[in-house]
Scaffold this active site. Structure first.
Site, PDB file in Angstrom:
ATOM      1  N   LYS C  77      -3.570   0.513  -5.665  1.00 33.88           N
ATOM      2  CA  LYS C  77      -3.885   0.610  -4.233  1.00 33.88           C
ATOM      3  C   LYS C  77      -4.610   1.936  -4.017  1.00 33.88           C
ATOM      4  O   LYS C  77      -4.243   2.961  -4.622  1.00 33.88           O
ATOM      5  CB  LYS C  77      -2.574   0.567  -3.434  1.00 33.88           C
ATOM      6  CG  LYS C  77      -2.751   0.648  -1.917  1.00 33.88           C
ATOM      7  CD  LYS C  77      -1.390   0.485  -1.220  1.00 33.88           C
ATOM      8  CE  LYS C  77      -1.551   0.529   0.299  1.00 33.88           C
ATOM      9  NZ  LYS C  77      -0.269   0.366   1.015  1.00 33.88           N
ATOM     10  N   SER C 152       0.095  -3.029   4.683  1.00 31.91           N
ATOM     11  CA  SER C 152      -1.176  -2.377   4.453  1.00 31.91           C
ATOM     12  C   SER C 152      -1.752  -2.624   3.056  1.00 31.91           C
ATOM     13  O   SER C 152      -2.929  -2.358   2.822  1.00 31.91           O
ATOM     14  CB  SER C 152      -1.043  -0.875   4.677  1.00 31.91           C
ATOM     15  OG  SER C 152      -0.144  -0.327   3.763  1.00 31.91           O
ATOM     16  N   SER C 176       4.857  -2.809   3.853  1.00 33.94           N
ATOM     17  CA  SER C 176       3.495  -2.974   3.355  1.00 33.94           C
ATOM     18  C   SER C 176       3.340  -3.526   1.960  1.00 33.94           C
ATOM     19  O   SER C 176       2.207  -3.740   1.522  1.00 33.94           O
ATOM     20  CB  SER C 176       2.759  -1.631   3.437  1.00 33.94           C
ATOM     21  OG  SER C 176       2.612  -1.284   4.797  1.00 33.94           O
TER      22      SER C 176
END
Lengths: 96, 485, 484
Positions: C77, C152, C176
């Site tokens: 990420k 997210s 998330s």
């Protein structure tokens, strides 16, 4: 609990955020709805409960030995800086 | 009218702790490195980095707390003080707010008149220092050096207990002495290791409520603290007597103009939004930790002064002066060891007198004194054994200081031995009396003061080497008549 | 097909030299080239570096080294600092930021020989539940590209679901990882707070953030967590406790496992969602687990509590983005105030600015007690509720999300509506508890997730319960059409 434009301007200033004229009403309304939403908390009974800053109990701060472990890498770090002169980070003149 | 007003002063002192590395990172803290060469990712506030606490900084804070008889918090919390300034890389300073590491303590301070006042210390807490802003050589810009960012600071907050600029300076000096005794701070004000902010207000005598205060920031000399406070007090009194109100604000002292000027109003939304730093856990200190720190406490200044006063029959004032720094106290004790406690007063006078004058004149620390304790001891021995007089000894001392030679060598080389041969002295006295018949007659007719004249003349003739006591006795006899000398 | 194999199977083939890491890496890189444009799951691709790392892994394998992740490709990420590689956090503010160091998580996975394919797209500064706030455009859900993948960590979730890598790292502050895992039909694991180092993970809300992983099975998650977990001296909130063997614990029978049905989760649950959870409970009881009802009476406070605490912490964490030392700087600042305000005003997107301002507000003088202090008290009450529940049960079960994936654009203008997506996941973050989301069926042809939450350091038990469910079902094997 609604926020006024003045409230938002004050907060934006504290947070050093520029808000355009067009954006302002949107922020006033969305921040007001958020604040309304979290206002639910103020109605909750929390009494004598101790506030919780960390999720794990019984933990305390570890201390490291006083030793120099880092060396000079300023060239690497400053290679990505927006403005550098003679090793200094440059900003518009600061007046006290 | 100043006499109607009472001055109220509180000091906030920031002492840089003498750790090798920074409070939350492993960067070096040494002074004077090229810009930004001692700022690592943590100090620079890069994305993703985290703080880890330096144990030595905590030990030093605890040491200070023990030395001022304060309660050391078993649990203290780091909090973020949020504001924007270019020398503050994260946009917040890690400090302590509600739960500082050291709580209330106090310090006894000796004032100029010898009186002792106890000054309360509200708290002392740990925090990180910010970087530096430089304006020279940059057109319309400011350069930021973050070498200093992250250096550990102990912020020492006094109660508003001081009532004059002199009291404030005495307190500041005492703290300065103490942190150096404890070896937690080098006290170097030129380098910024020891800085002071003064909170000053005035109120009508007898009023309980405090007046509005102004904060004068970053005073880095004892002299500036005194002058800034004096200026500020006069300024505030003038405002109030003129019907105005003192504004609560932050001010800077301009040493060139000897005045304070407004820096930024504290009213202006500098809402620091303190909250406990989530990247740091509460600091917990147990009894063994405190005991280990306590074991490293040196004899404190007050303890040393009391011991000097008792063991060496010195006045409280003299004992205070001689214990103002560990190094000075050690020097003094080394001299006592050499010359004997029986001559403590002599040793004290010389250390506080000639030695200190020379150190001040040449701007030298006692550690770099050009006359070491052994050498001074040597000189004092020669006074005690009457090889030289006290007056001559001063001459010898000056020569020792500039030439680096021991007392005996200089006495020999300059032929400064005292004349103790009565016959020789008598001979000089006779010559002087013969050469000054008018003064002799005046003396014998009652002008006692002329005794000093004869003493002076004999001394001149002997190059100052006549033994004063013998000279006195013999002169009295020879002059005879007249008054009592 | 290689991309449908699990990590353990890939590792076996690599060890037996049936395939090389370079071949495996090339396989995924070409899939990414073909399929990513339709998903926008990546911000940065690192094919050259990936092939170098793969070659290095092959050398280690050739030397006889064995390792569960050696030579296995992964995606990070874009919130994890990767040395020499752009790390944007989904923001214009860091569009030009090349990280000068590796996050601890990155270093550990690199050390284990995993091969980085690139950095995945995410909601800006991890603030969002739909991956629509990214400066780099929204990520699309591979199950239906008109729908959001969740956020997210939307890019990591979508990429894992699309089989663009065997696993992807993520972070979970309010859900998330778990929420996008549920919406994309993959397994998403959030460890206990302090189990995995936060050093190098760009901070959003420091007391809530945790690094975790997306995989297609609990078994894979165990293998990755084994490498990610553990004490890090650079992170003061990192816990110094031994890491158990997560893979070893996977196969333990579930007989006697007490699973709590969280009353507050089941109240008002959408019927089709409820049905899927009922089915899952049947599986669990069939495996020997016992279920009982538990209640967390203060749980309804969790969303408002989170939306005070997280913005408060982020408002402070994001103050370092000021145009001075790195990142975006506005053009021609006329003075210092202008530099700050425009660099931040132009560098941050709307949701980030909203949260910074909310945080600034709740911490400000006069409001601190009413909001921040109150929220931290509510947080303790929620945590105490969980603790009481875990005295009666081993794990707690419920849906991960209230609904399946929603349309891109549907909620983006209503922040509060968006915040309510986190209703089932937030409690675990506030209490620092570990949680996992695993696929449990479909609603309207879109995947749904089932969430298990355990007490502190119950990772092994969670993985065990998830693994056994995945042995008895095959929801986790379903692939979105076009990505099989």
């Amino acid at each position: 609990m609604s926020l006024t434009r003045h409230d938002v301007e004050k907060i934006a200033h504290l947070a050093r955020l520029s808000i355009t004229e067009q954006e302002m009403p949107v922020y006033v309304s969305s921040l007001s709805s958020i604040v309304n939403f979290v206002d639910e908390l103020s109605r909750a009974e929390t009494g004598a409960v101790q506030p919780m800053a960390h999720p794990l109990e019984g933990q305390h701060q570890r201390m490291r030995l006083d030793e120099v472990t880092e060396s000079d890498h300023h060239e690497t770090y400053q290679a990505i800086a927006p403005a550098v002169a003679a090793g200094l980070y440059v900003v518009p003149r600061v007046i006290d | 009218m100043m006499s109607n007003w009472e001055v109220v002063i509180g000091l906030e002192i920031h002492a840089q702790l003498a750790t090798k590395s920074k409070i939350f990172s492993g960067s070096p803290t040494a002074y004077g490195a090229p810009p930004n060469t001692q700022a690592d990712l943590v100090d620079l506030g890069f994305p993703g980095v985290l703080p880890v606490l330096n144990q030595r900084a905590v030990q030093m804070a605890v040491k200070f707390g023990l030395a001022i008889d304060a309660a050391v918090a078993r649990r203290s919390v780091f909090a973020r003080k949020n504001y924007f300034y270019p020398d503050l890389p994260k946009g917040y300073q890690i400090s302590q707010y509600e739960l500082p590491i050291v709580a209330r303590g106090s310090l006894k301070v000796m004032l100029d008149d010898g009186a002792v006042k106890t000054i309360g210390i509200t708290r002392a807490h740990l925090e990180e220092d910010a970087g530096k802003s430089l304006h020279e050589g940059l057109a319309n810009a400011t350069g930021i050096d973050l070498n200093r960012a992250g250096t550990p600071l102990l912020e020492i907050v006094s109660e508003p207990d001081m009532r004059s600029a002199k009291e404030a300076v005495a307190y500041m000096k005492k703290i300065h002495t103490l942190v150096r005794y404890l070896e937690i701070c080098d006290g170097n004000m030129q380098e910024g290791s020891f800085r002071c902010d003064a909170n000053v207000s005035v109120r009508p005598k007898g009023q309980e409520k405090f007046g509005t205060r102004a904060e004068i920031k970053n005073l880095n000399s004892f002299r500036f603290v005194e002058k800034a406070i004096q200026y500020e007090v006069a300024r505030q009194v003038e405002i109030i007597e003129g019907g105005g109100k003192v504004v609560q604000e932050t001010r800077l002292y301009d040493s060139d103009k000897d005045e304070t000027r407004s820096m930024r109003s504290k009213e202006e939304a500098n809402d620091y939004r303190y909250f406990p730093d989530p990247d740091l856990l509460p600091v917990e200190i147990d009894e063994p930790f405190i005991a280990a720190v306590r074991a490293t406490l040196p004899e404190l200044p007050d303890q040393k002064a009391a011991r000097f006063a008792k063991d060496f029959a010195l006045s409280a004032y003299d004992a205070g002066v001689l214990s103002a720094s560990r190094e000075l106290g050690a020097y003094f004790e080394a001299v006592i060891a050499g010359v004997g406690a029986g001559h403590a007063k002599l040793a004290a006078n010389w250390v506080m007198g000639e030695l200190s004058s020379a150190l001040n004149r040449d701007n030298v620390d006692i550690q770099n004194s050009k006359v070491d304790p052994a050498q001074l001891t040597g000189l004092l021995h020669r006074i005690v054994d009457e090889t030289i007089s006290g007056k001559i000894a001063k001459e010898v001392f000056e020569a020792m200081w500039s030439e680096g030679k021991p007392a005996d060598a200089i006495i020999e080389a300059k032929g400064l031995r005292q004349i103790t041969d009565s016959g020789a002295i008598e001979g000089v006295i006779d010559a002087v009396i013969a050469a000054n018949p008018k003064q002799l007659a005046d003396y014998r007719s009652g002008k006692d003061k002329l005794f000093g004249f004869f003493v002076g003349q004999v001394m001149k003739a002997t190059g100052g080497k006549a033994n004063p006591a013998q000279l006195n006795e013999l002169l009295k006899t020879k002059l005879g008549g007249g008054g009592n000398a | 097909m290689l991309h449908n194999l699990f990590i353990g199977e890939l590792a076996e083939r690599l060890t037996k030299r049936q395939i090389s890491s370079v071949e495996l890496t090339r396989h995924f890189l070409s899939r990414i080239e073909r399929l990513n444009p339709g998903l926008n799951a990546f911000i940065t691709l690192t094919p050259k570096q990936a092939l170098q790392e793969a070659a290095a892994a092959d050398a280690r394998l050739a030397a006889g080294e064995k390792g569960p992740l050696l030579g296995i490709p992964l995606i990070h990420k874009d919130i994890f600092c990767t040395d020499g590689v752009k790390t944007s956090c989904g923001s214009r503010m860091l569009d030009n930021f090349v990280a000068p160091y590796d996050a601890t998580v990155v270093a550990r996975l690199k050390g284990a020989g995993a091969v980085m394919l690139g950095k995945s797209n995410m909601d800006e500064f991890a603030m969002g539940s739909s991956n629509e706030t990214s400066y780099y455009g929204p990520v699309k859900n591979p199950w239906d590209t008109t729908k959001v993948p969740g956020g997210s960590s939307g890019g990591s979730a979508a990429a894992t679901a699309a089989r663009l890598a065997p696993f992807a790292t993520g972070t979970d502050t309010g859900g998330s990882i778990r929420q996008p895992a549920a919406l994309t039909g993959v397994t998403g694991f959030k460890p206990t707070y302090g189990r995995v180092s936060r050093y190098g993970m760009i901070a959003f809300a420091s007391s809530l953030d945790q690094a975790g992983v997306f995989t297609r099975s609990a078994g894979d998650a165990a293998a990755v967590l084994q490498v990610m977990a553990g004490f890090d001296a650079r992170d003061s909130t990192s816990v110094d406790a031994p890491v158990p063997d997560y893979s070893k614990a996977l196969g333990a029978p579930l007989k006697g496992l007490k699973i709590g049905l969280l009353r507050e989760f089941f109240e008002g649950l959408e019927p089709r969602n409820a049905a899927l959870i009922e089915d899952a409970l049947t599986i669990y009881t069939g495996l020997g687990a016992e279920t009982r009802e538990v209640s967390l009476p203060h749980l309804p406070l969790s969303v408002p509590t989170y939306y005070v605490v997280a913005p408060a912490e982020c408002s402070s964490n994001l103050s370092r983005f000021d145009g001075v030392r790195f990142g975006y700087r506005c053009k021609d600042p006329k003075d210092l105030m202008d530099l700050y305000k425009r660099s931040r005003g132009e560098g941050f997107g709307a949701e980030v600015k909203r949260r910074i301002m909310t945080g600034t507000y709740v911490l400000s003088a006069g409001y601190f007690d009413a909001y921040y202090l109150k929220a931290q008290k509510a947080r303790r009450m929620i945590t105490d509720d969980f603790r009481a529940a875990f005295e009666k049960v081993d794990l707690v079960i419920g849906p991960t999300t209230p609904t399946p994936a929603f349309d891109i654009g549907a909620k983006v203008n209503d922040p509060v509506l968006m915040y309510l997506n986190d209703i089932y996941t937030i409690g675990a973050n506030l209490a620092g508890l570990p949680g996992i989301s695993i696929p449990c069926g479909f609603v309207d042809s879109l995947p749904m997730g089932l969430q298990l939450v355990g007490p502190h350091f119950a990772e092994a038990k969670l993985l065990n319960a998830a693994h056994q469910y995945q042995q008895a079902t095959d929801w986790h094997r379903h692939a979105p059409r076009g990505y099989e």
